[in-house]
Design an enzyme around this catalytic site. Structure first.
Site, short mmCIF file in Angstrom:
data_model
loop_
_atom_site.label_atom_id
_atom_site.label_comp_id
_atom_site.label_asym_id
_atom_site.label_seq_id
_atom_site.Cartn_x
_atom_site.Cartn_y
_atom_site.Cartn_z
N HIS A 473 -43.07 84.63 57.06
CA HIS A 473 -42.25 84.37 55.88
C HIS A 473 -42.79 83.20 55.05
O HIS A 473 -42.35 82.98 53.91
CB HIS A 473 -40.80 84.08 56.31
CG HIS A 473 -39.79 84.45 55.27
ND1 HIS A 473 -40.11 84.95 54.03
CD2 HIS A 473 -38.43 84.39 55.29
CE1 HIS A 473 -39.02 85.18 53.33
NE2 HIS A 473 -37.97 84.85 54.08
N ASP A 477 -42.72 87.18 51.18
CA ASP A 477 -41.29 87.16 50.89
C ASP A 477 -40.63 88.42 51.41
O ASP A 477 -41.28 89.43 51.69
CB ASP A 477 -41.05 87.04 49.38
CG ASP A 477 -41.51 85.69 48.83
OD1 ASP A 477 -41.45 84.70 49.59
OD2 ASP A 477 -41.92 85.64 47.66
#
Length: 502
Positions: A473, A477
């Site tokens: 992450h 995204d």
């Protein structure tokens, strides 16, 4: 004259390193470009070669010390050290002095090059015993590193002398494993097939080398190669053949030893436990997976795919495909193509973080995770984005065989940009795969299972598979991860999209 050994440039934004291992000690003769020590940074491992020929006179930075760029590591004295600049000759002379054979020249069996950033290995199995006759290039032993298994062939024909590194011992790159007595022993190596070492070829009647993994397992189980039926080319014994032989003989085998260890302490749990040291490969797998959890901001997103279109297409063309290309049409090539298609749209899943930089890859080196008896390995298929279905299937098949036989090299498992892991072959319905650092994404495939689905307002039975994308992450995204997985799903549910790049 004194030569200074200094810390080399360590890379952009890297200012210091830790001295991991010294391969030489003060007083040792060194040659130009011979590896002296290994440094570890927070990104890579750096080997330091000798800048000149001579004798290592002083080590300034000891193992475990932290050093900066251009810091002094050691000094080398020139002149007197030039004569023994050939370490192989020096070690051979030392062996001759310490262990006269009376039969002729002795040849040292050395640890071969273990690959980039690998400085030591563990002796896994000796296929020969002291006093056995050996032929040139015959396999003597197998070494295990934290990445691959390495076979050590005989550098010359003769008789195996003293084994200096026993099974289970750790040896450094360039270290000595054993000695081979040449001269008279070399001439005697021709009739050696009538002796013990050649039991396997004599039994099969063919001059073939069995799979190293098979030799290792036969040695562990105490099996005579003559009692194992080989299924490989020219009667070569594979590991599966040994496992079958062990299974066939398993009925009487456990009966005798079972009472012995349990008799003294029948009520103790310890009597029913077995403690086995982790292999270097398993230790590395554990360390890397834990590092991935500790370093990456790892999340997993899920979706499901209707496999009917792929299965119908495969059933329609699999016979024609195999006839033309000589390889079976599997599901992995469809998933590989679908991932390549999705990576082009969401390039951050094919990227990696290097310090404060994001490195985008304009190519796809696909890692295909494979389970082996030694542990999980991830061979890499390079430039898979340029390959056809047939080329992908051939590479997957070749890499799978190499993994099972322990034949994967270091280069085969380096440089991957994205990984596919197929837990479905073991029956997994859903799981969360762990990233293979420094990659930013890994796709988990699972079991194909018939489930009731609503299609066009009607309930129908469809072959469904859950997909899982684990991603970092920090760079990917949620929108990018979901988009990637949806594109894979769309490509598999309508394979025609792959042809039209949709």
């Amino acid at each position: 004259m004194t030569i200074e050994v200094k810390v080399p440039t360590l890379g952009e934004s890297v200012t210091e390193a830790t001295v991991a291992t010294w391969f030489k000690k003060p007083g040792d003769a060194v040659a130009t470009d011979e590896m002296l020590c290994e440094l570890e940074t927070d990104k890579v491992t750096v080997e330091v070669p000798s800048p000149g020929t001579g004798t290592l006179s002083e080590i300034v930075a000891q193992e475990g010390d932290t050093v900066g760029v251009d810091a002094l590591l050691a000094t080398i004295s020139e002149g007197a050290g030039e004569a023994p600049a050939k370490p192989a000759e020096a070690s051979a002379a030392k062996v001759d002095d310490a262990q006269p054979s009376g039969g002729g020249e002795e040849v040292a069996v050395m640890v071969p090059a273990l690959g980039e950033s690998v400085s030591e290995a563990t002796v896994a199995t000796w296929f020969k015993a002291e006093g056995d006759s050996v032929a040139q290039d015959e396999m003597l032993c197998e070494l295990e590193t934290d990445k691959v298994s390495v076979e050590v062939p005989a550098p010359a024909a003769g008789t195996l002398g003293k084994i200096l590194a026993k099974e289970g011992e750790t040896v450094a790159a360039g270290g000595q494993l054993a000695t081979i007595s040449g001269g008279a022993g070399a001439s005697a190596s021709t009739p050696a097939p009538t002796a013990a070492p050649a039991a396997a070829p004599a039994a099969t009647g063919k001059d073939v080398e069995n799979a190293p993994s098979a030799n290792k397992l036969m040695a562990e189980k105490g099996l005579d190669p003559a009692s194992v039926q080989g299924s490989g080319r020219d009667g070569r014994i594979m590991k599966e053949d040994v496992l079958k032989a062990v299974t066939a003989a398993s009925a009487p085998a456990p009966a005798a030893p079972a009472p012995a260890p349990r008799a003294p302490v029948a009520a103790s749990d310890e009597a029913r436990e077995e403690r086995v040291k982790m292999t270097r490969l398993r230790q590395t797998i554990a360390r890397r997976l834990k590092d991935a959890q500790n370093t990456a901001a790892m999340l997993t997103t899920y979706n499901e795919v209707d496999m009917k279109a792929v299965m119908d297409l495969r059933n329609e063309y699999k016979d024609l495909f195999e006839k033309k290309h000589g390889v079976r049409l599997g599901f992995m090539s469809f998933f590989t193509k679908a991932c390549v298609h999705a990576l082009k749209e969401v390039p951050e899943v094919n990227a990696e973080i290097d310090g404060t930089d994001v490195v985008y890859k304009n190519y796809v080196h696909m890692g295909i995770a494979a389970g082996t008896p030694q542990g999980l390995v991830v061979p890499v298929i390079r430039d898979v984005d340029r390959m056809s279905f047939a080329a992908i299937e051939k590479e997957i098949s070749a890499k799978g065989r190499a993994a099972r036989d322990g034949k994967l090299s270091m280069a085969d498992m380096q440089g991957g940009t994205f990984t596919i892991s197929n837990g479905g072959v073991y029956g997994s319905l859903m799981s969360s795969p762990i990233l293979n650092p420094p990659q930013s994404g890994i796709l988990g495939m699972h079991k194909i299972q018939d489930r009731p689905m609503v299609v066009g307002g009607e309930i129908v039975i469809r072959p469904m598979m859950y997909l899982a994308l684990s991603y970092d992450h920090r760079i990917v995204d949620g929108k990018g991860a979901v988009t990637f997985l949806v594109r894979v799903k769309e490509a598999l549910e309508d394979p025609r999209r792959l042809l039209m790049d949709l």
